[in-house]
Design a protein around this motif. Sequence first.
Motif, PDB file in Angstrom:
ATOM      1  N   UNK A  85      -9.489  -6.232  -5.488  1.00 22.82           N
ATOM      2  CA  UNK A  85      -9.326  -6.623  -4.096  1.00 22.82           C
ATOM      3  C   UNK A  85      -7.915  -6.297  -3.636  1.00 22.82           C
ATOM      4  N   UNK A  86      -7.808  -5.939  -2.370  1.00 23.12           N
ATOM      5  CA  UNK A  86      -6.522  -5.581  -1.807  1.00 23.12           C
ATOM      6  C   UNK A  86      -6.532  -5.781  -0.306  1.00 23.12           C
ATOM      7  N   UNK A  87      -5.489  -5.302   0.349  1.00 27.69           N
ATOM      8  CA  UNK A  87      -5.392  -5.443   1.795  1.00 27.69           C
ATOM      9  C   UNK A  87      -4.401  -4.435   2.336  1.00 27.69           C
ATOM     10  N   UNK A  97       6.250   0.448  12.510  1.00 26.34           N
ATOM     11  CA  UNK A  97       7.531   0.824  13.120  1.00 26.34           C
ATOM     12  C   UNK A  97       8.638   0.943  12.071  1.00 26.34           C
ATOM     13  N   UNK A  98       8.605   0.084  11.044  1.00 27.94           N
ATOM     14  CA  UNK A  98       9.637   0.130  10.005  1.00 27.94           C
ATOM     15  C   UNK A  98       9.195   0.955   8.798  1.00 27.94           C
ATOM     16  N   UNK A  99       8.104   1.690   8.958  1.00 29.53           N
ATOM     17  CA  UNK A  99       7.543   2.515   7.890  1.00 29.53           C
ATOM     18  C   UNK A  99       7.210   1.688   6.648  1.00 29.53           C
ATOM     19  N   UNK A 100       6.670   0.494   6.875  1.00 29.11           N
ATOM     20  CA  UNK A 100       6.297  -0.399   5.783  1.00 29.11           C
ATOM     21  C   UNK A 100       4.801  -0.685   5.755  1.00 29.11           C
ATOM     22  N   UNK A 101       4.005  -0.028   6.624  1.00 40.16           N
ATOM     23  CA  UNK A 101       2.556  -0.212   6.601  1.00 40.16           C
ATOM     24  C   UNK A 101       2.042   0.323   5.266  1.00 40.16           C
ATOM     25  N   UNK A 102       1.286  -0.497   4.541  1.00 42.81           N
ATOM     26  CA  UNK A 102       0.893  -0.094   3.194  1.00 42.81           C
ATOM     27  C   UNK A 102      -0.355  -0.812   2.711  1.00 42.81           C
ATOM     28  N   UNK A 103      -0.926  -0.261   1.650  1.00 46.03           N
ATOM     29  CA  UNK A 103      -2.004  -0.935   0.941  1.00 46.03           C
ATOM     30  C   UNK A 103      -1.406  -1.802  -0.145  1.00 46.03           C
ATOM     31  N   UNK A 104      -1.988  -2.957  -0.341  1.00 47.21           N
ATOM     32  CA  UNK A 104      -1.477  -3.891  -1.362  1.00 47.21           C
ATOM     33  C   UNK A 104      -2.601  -4.257  -2.318  1.00 47.21           C
ATOM     34  N   UNK A 105      -2.341  -4.141  -3.611  1.00 47.17           N
ATOM     35  CA  UNK A 105      -3.293  -4.543  -4.640  1.00 47.17           C
ATOM     36  C   UNK A 105      -3.101  -6.032  -4.881  1.00 47.17           C
ATOM     37  N   UNK A 106      -4.088  -6.815  -4.517  1.00 47.20           N
ATOM     38  CA  UNK A 106      -4.019  -8.262  -4.709  1.00 47.20           C
ATOM     39  C   UNK A 106      -4.502  -8.651  -6.098  1.00 47.20           C
ATOM     40  N   UNK A 107      -5.581  -8.052  -6.542  1.00 46.98           N
ATOM     41  CA  UNK A 107      -6.129  -8.364  -7.867  1.00 46.98           C
ATOM     42  C   UNK A 107      -6.878  -7.162  -8.399  1.00 46.98           C
ATOM     43  N   UNK A 150      -3.404   5.217   7.195  1.00 48.06           N
ATOM     44  CA  UNK A 150      -2.058   5.648   7.586  1.00 48.06           C
ATOM     45  C   UNK A 150      -0.939   4.935   6.861  1.00 48.06           C
ATOM     46  N   UNK A 151      -1.203   4.445   5.650  1.00 51.79           N
ATOM     47  CA  UNK A 151      -0.174   3.748   4.891  1.00 51.79           C
ATOM     48  C   UNK A 151       0.922   4.679   4.391  1.00 51.79           C
TER      49      UNK A 151
END
Length: 183
Positions: free
Chosen positions: A63-65, A71-81, A109-110
């Motif tokens: 699972x992730x999100x 704007x700060x070039x921090x849009x990303x995918x995150x691995x939660x588990x 667009x991450x």
Amino acid sequence: MTTLRPFTCDNLQFSLTFDLQYGIPFYLQYLAHWPEYFIVAEAPGGELMGYSKFLCTLRFYFMGKAEGSVAREEWHGHVTALSVAPEFRRLGLAAKLMEMLEEISERKGGFFVDLFVRVSNNVAVNMYKRLGYSVYRTVIEYYSASNGEPDEDAYDMRKALSRDTEKKSIIPLPHPVRPEDIE
């Protein structure tokens, strides 16, 4: 052949009698907000291959999100588990699911994908390094301990995606941070 498919609410039906890593509302929140990042692996006979504490027959799940600021070039995918039961390890399932998360994050667009892993978990740290992740920073006392043990540090590991052409998102920080310093 293993089938990767979206997680559904039906997968929670058996979990009530088992010790969950997170509470059911947590899983439902992820399923509602980021369903494309919530994947299970299913064996040919229909058996789910995922973390055995999650569902009675589940032996593998992911699972992730998506989060951060464009704007700060921090849009990303995150691995939660990401969890694979011992009997299904070393089959490439974790690598395949990480690849899926990276592809989803690319489509959204991450700039990068990140995850947190215990500093002591050498097997996982080395696997992530083989998949192209690097340590971005150390987070002091990120994991709460139990039974009087000290809290444990985490590595925030990252992998740049194609949108981050200059690889700025993976330039390591020169000093550790505390959990409250993470945005």
